[in-house]
Design a protein around this motif. Structure first.
Motif, PDB file in Angstrom:
ATOM      1  N   GLN A  16      10.222 -16.010  23.291  1.00 34.70           N
ATOM      2  CA  GLN A  16      11.267 -15.004  23.234  1.00 34.70           C
ATOM      3  C   GLN A  16      10.663 -13.609  23.369  1.00 34.70           C
ATOM      4  N   VAL A  17      11.284 -12.779  24.174  1.00 38.75           N
ATOM      5  CA  VAL A  17      10.842 -11.396  24.368  1.00 38.75           C
ATOM      6  C   VAL A  17      11.966 -10.474  23.942  1.00 38.75           C
ATOM      7  N   HIS A  18      11.640  -9.505  23.116  1.00 36.41           N
ATOM      8  CA  HIS A  18      12.613  -8.526  22.639  1.00 36.41           C
ATOM      9  C   HIS A  18      12.316  -7.187  23.284  1.00 36.41           C
ATOM     10  N   LEU A  19      13.349  -6.572  23.871  1.00 43.51           N
ATOM     11  CA  LEU A  19      13.178  -5.328  24.616  1.00 43.51           C
ATOM     12  C   LEU A  19      14.069  -4.238  24.036  1.00 43.51           C
ATOM     13  N   VAL A  20      13.505  -3.067  23.832  1.00 45.69           N
ATOM     14  CA  VAL A  20      14.276  -1.933  23.297  1.00 45.69           C
ATOM     15  C   VAL A  20      13.999  -0.713  24.152  1.00 45.69           C
ATOM     16  N   GLU A  21      15.059  -0.175  24.748  1.00 46.50           N
ATOM     17  CA  GLU A  21      14.930   1.006  25.599  1.00 46.50           C
ATOM     18  C   GLU A  21      15.151   2.286  24.806  1.00 46.50           C
ATOM     19  N   SER A  22      14.585   3.366  25.318  1.00 44.17           N
ATOM     20  CA  SER A  22      14.834   4.690  24.773  1.00 44.17           C
ATOM     21  C   SER A  22      14.582   5.718  25.865  1.00 44.17           C
ATOM     22  N   GLY A  23      15.033   6.954  25.623  1.00 46.20           N
ATOM     23  CA  GLY A  23      14.723   8.039  26.543  1.00 46.20           C
ATOM     24  C   GLY A  23      15.857   8.485  27.429  1.00 46.20           C
ATOM     25  N   GLY A  24      16.997   7.821  27.343  1.00 45.17           N
ATOM     26  CA  GLY A  24      18.130   8.251  28.151  1.00 45.17           C
ATOM     27  C   GLY A  24      18.687   9.581  27.661  1.00 45.17           C
ATOM     28  N   GLY A  25      19.594  10.151  28.457  1.00 38.27           N
ATOM     29  CA  GLY A  25      20.211  11.407  28.067  1.00 38.27           C
ATOM     30  C   GLY A  25      20.928  12.054  29.219  1.00 38.27           C
ATOM     31  N   LEU A  26      21.236  13.342  29.023  1.00 38.25           N
ATOM     32  CA  LEU A  26      21.944  14.130  30.023  1.00 38.25           C
ATOM     33  C   LEU A  26      20.961  15.088  30.685  1.00 38.25           C
ATOM     34  N   VAL A  27      20.981  15.119  32.012  1.00 34.35           N
ATOM     35  CA  VAL A  27      20.067  15.992  32.751  1.00 34.35           C
ATOM     36  C   VAL A  27      20.796  16.524  33.975  1.00 34.35           C
ATOM     37  N   GLN A  28      20.418  17.691  34.428  1.00 34.02           N
ATOM     38  CA  GLN A  28      21.002  18.249  35.643  1.00 34.02           C
ATOM     39  C   GLN A  28      20.390  17.632  36.885  1.00 34.02           C
TER      40      GLN A  28
ATOM     41  N   ALA B  33       8.355  -3.660  24.266  1.00 34.70           N
ATOM     42  CA  ALA B  33       8.465  -5.109  24.382  1.00 34.70           C
ATOM     43  C   ALA B  33       7.709  -5.773  23.239  1.00 34.70           C
ATOM     44  N   SER B  34       8.296  -6.817  22.691  1.00 33.82           N
ATOM     45  CA  SER B  34       7.645  -7.538  21.601  1.00 33.82           C
ATOM     46  C   SER B  34       8.049  -8.996  21.650  1.00 33.82           C
ATOM     47  N   GLY B  35       7.300  -9.815  20.930  1.00 35.27           N
ATOM     48  CA  GLY B  35       7.665 -11.211  20.750  1.00 35.27           C
ATOM     49  C   GLY B  35       6.740 -12.209  21.395  1.00 35.27           C
ATOM     50  N   ARG B  36       6.229 -11.896  22.567  1.00 37.51           N
ATOM     51  CA  ARG B  36       5.331 -12.829  23.252  1.00 37.51           C
ATOM     52  C   ARG B  36       4.283 -12.047  24.019  1.00 37.51           C
ATOM     53  N   THR B  37       3.226 -12.751  24.378  1.00 36.96           N
ATOM     54  CA  THR B  37       2.212 -12.141  25.232  1.00 36.96           C
ATOM     55  C   THR B  37       2.811 -11.895  26.616  1.00 36.96           C
TER      56      THR B  37
ATOM     57  N   ALA C 146      -1.882  -1.410  25.815  1.00 33.88           N
ATOM     58  CA  ALA C 146      -2.186  -1.334  24.382  1.00 33.88           C
ATOM     59  C   ALA C 146      -0.930  -1.260  23.522  1.00 33.88           C
ATOM     60  N   LYS C 147       0.132  -0.697  24.084  1.00 31.87           N
ATOM     61  CA  LYS C 147       1.344  -0.489  23.298  1.00 31.87           C
ATOM     62  C   LYS C 147       2.479  -1.427  23.695  1.00 31.87           C
ATOM     63  N   ASN C 148       2.243  -2.320  24.655  1.00 33.51           N
ATOM     64  CA  ASN C 148       3.302  -3.202  25.160  1.00 33.51           C
ATOM     65  C   ASN C 148       4.543  -2.400  25.574  1.00 33.51           C
ATOM     66  N   MET C 149       4.290  -1.349  26.328  1.00 34.56           N
ATOM     67  CA  MET C 149       5.367  -0.462  26.746  1.00 34.56           C
ATOM     68  C   MET C 149       5.504  -0.476  28.265  1.00 34.56           C
ATOM     69  N   VAL C 150       6.729  -0.335  28.717  1.00 33.33           N
ATOM     70  CA  VAL C 150       7.028  -0.159  30.137  1.00 33.33           C
ATOM     71  C   VAL C 150       7.803   1.153  30.264  1.00 33.33           C
TER      72      VAL C 150
END
Length: 119
Positions: A1-13, A24-28, A75-79
């Motif tokens: 199982q892989v758990h994914l959590v997004e962040s960084g969205g917002g309003l931009v011109q 990303a977490s849960g598995r290699t 190192a941080k399991n980040m995309v």
């Protein structure tokens, strides 16, 4: 199982930049393909970009190629999805996704993060 959590969205011109992050977490992840999809109101979900965790090969949709860059941080399991020269038509909910092989459907999805580009 892989758990994914997004962040960084917002309003931009229009013409501006945003960087989306996906934890990303849960598995290699060494064998996984990680990516981003988006869905605008009233439209079907659309592929944006993909990166192979091992090797870093990337793929982009024609609509974002040259403006968006997908990357990963071991190192941080980040995309990440760096989005430059944003256009109003980039407005959508952006989803982080994962699949084990290139022949599978994406079977892991995050909850999504809203990106709104004003004209």
């Amino acid at each position: 199982q892989v758990h994914l959590v997004e962040s960084g969205g917002g309003l931009v011109q229009a013409g501006g930049s945003l960087r989306l992050s996906c934890a990303a977490s849960g598995r290699t992840l060494s064998s996984y393909y990680m990516g981003w999809f988006r869905q605008a109101p009233g439209k079907e979900r659309e592929f944006v970009a993909e990166i192979r965790w091992s090797g870093g090969t990337t793929y982009y949709s024609a609509s974002v190629k040259g403006r968006f860059t997908i990357s990963r941080e071991y190192a941080k399991n980040m995309v990440y999805l760096q989005m430059n020269s944003l256009k109003p038509e980039d407005t959508a909910v952006y989803y982080c996704v994962a699949r084990l092989t290139s022949s599978e459907e994406y079977n892991y999805w995050g909850q999504g993060t809203q990106v709104t580009v004003s004209s």
